[in-house]
Design a protein around this motif. Structure first.
Motif, PDB file in Angstrom:
ATOM      1  N   VAL A  63      -6.161 -15.323  -6.714  1.00 19.22           N
ATOM      2  CA  VAL A  63      -6.318 -14.757  -5.374  1.00 19.22           C
ATOM      3  C   VAL A  63      -6.947 -13.374  -5.464  1.00 19.22           C
ATOM      4  CG1 VAL A  63      -5.072 -13.908  -3.346  1.00 19.22           C
ATOM      5  CG2 VAL A  63      -4.517 -16.138  -4.295  1.00 19.22           C
ATOM      6  N   THR A  64      -6.559 -12.603  -6.460  1.00 19.66           N
ATOM      7  CA  THR A  64      -7.157 -11.288  -6.655  1.00 19.66           C
ATOM      8  C   THR A  64      -8.651 -11.411  -6.898  1.00 19.66           C
ATOM      9  OG1 THR A  64      -5.076 -10.475  -7.559  1.00 19.66           O
ATOM     10  CG2 THR A  64      -7.041  -9.174  -8.046  1.00 19.66           C
ATOM     11  N   ASP A  65      -9.069 -12.390  -7.676  1.00 15.07           N
ATOM     12  CA  ASP A  65     -10.496 -12.621  -7.918  1.00 15.07           C
ATOM     13  C   ASP A  65     -11.225 -12.975  -6.628  1.00 15.07           C
ATOM     14  OD1 ASP A  65     -10.113 -12.120 -10.598  1.00 15.07           O
ATOM     15  OD2 ASP A  65     -10.046 -14.238 -11.157  1.00 15.07           O
ATOM     16  N   ILE A  66     -10.624 -13.812  -5.794  1.00 19.65           N
ATOM     17  CA  ILE A  66     -11.238 -14.175  -4.506  1.00 19.65           C
ATOM     18  C   ILE A  66     -11.366 -12.931  -3.633  1.00 19.65           C
ATOM     19  CG2 ILE A  66     -10.861 -15.444  -2.349  1.00 19.65           C
ATOM     20  CD1 ILE A  66      -9.636 -17.693  -4.107  1.00 19.65           C
ATOM     21  N   ALA A  67     -10.316 -12.097  -3.587  1.00 18.51           N
ATOM     22  CA  ALA A  67     -10.349 -10.876  -2.782  1.00 18.51           C
ATOM     23  C   ALA A  67     -11.473  -9.951  -3.244  1.00 18.51           C
ATOM     24  CB  ALA A  67      -9.006 -10.163  -2.849  1.00 18.51           C
ATOM     25  N   ARG A  68     -11.657  -9.826  -4.536  1.00 19.99           N
ATOM     26  CA  ARG A  68     -12.731  -8.972  -5.058  1.00 19.99           C
ATOM     27  C   ARG A  68     -14.110  -9.527  -4.703  1.00 19.99           C
ATOM     28  NH1 ARG A  68      -9.433  -8.161 -10.420  1.00 19.99           N
ATOM     29  NH2 ARG A  68      -8.255  -6.324  -9.813  1.00 19.99           N
ATOM     30  N   ARG A  69     -14.267 -10.849  -4.806  1.00 13.99           N
ATOM     31  CA  ARG A  69     -15.555 -11.469  -4.429  1.00 13.99           C
ATOM     32  C   ARG A  69     -15.856 -11.237  -2.962  1.00 13.99           C
ATOM     33  NH1 ARG A  69     -14.349 -16.958  -6.955  1.00 13.99           N
ATOM     34  NH2 ARG A  69     -13.858 -17.317  -4.801  1.00 13.99           N
TER      35      ARG A  69
END
Length: 93
Positions: A63-69
């Motif tokens: 989820v953190t990766d999605i938020a950064r993208r």
């Protein structure tokens, strides 16, 4: 408002919570696993509620990766994952 709930679940508990939140937000709000939360699936969404399984009290990262993208794509987060985690440490539920 067009909303979506994005989650990562290892054992099914987080998925059940995500589906309950999506249902509470409205009958047409989907609950998407992180691998389903593609750019196309999130296009045009006004609200993303996202959370992930914690492993040994640390986020797993999907989820953190999605938020950064999304942030790189120009979305403005209401709360960033790191900030939300810090808030929980200061003000536990």
């Amino acid at each position: 408002m067009n909303a979506v709930v994005v989650y990562e679940s290892l054992w099914g508990n987080t998925a059940a919570v995500a589906k309950a939140i999506a249902e509470g937000l409205g009958p047409d709000v989907p609950a998407l696993a992180t691998d389903e939360a593609t750019e196309g699936a999130l296009r045009g969404v006004d609200l993303i509620v996202a959370f992930e399984t914690r492993n040994s009290w640390s986020p797993r990262g999907a989820v953190t990766d999605i938020a950064r993208r999304l942030k790189r794509a120009g979305y403005t987060p209401a709360a960033e994952p790191e900030r939300a985690a810090a808030t929980r440490r200061i003000m536990p539920a």
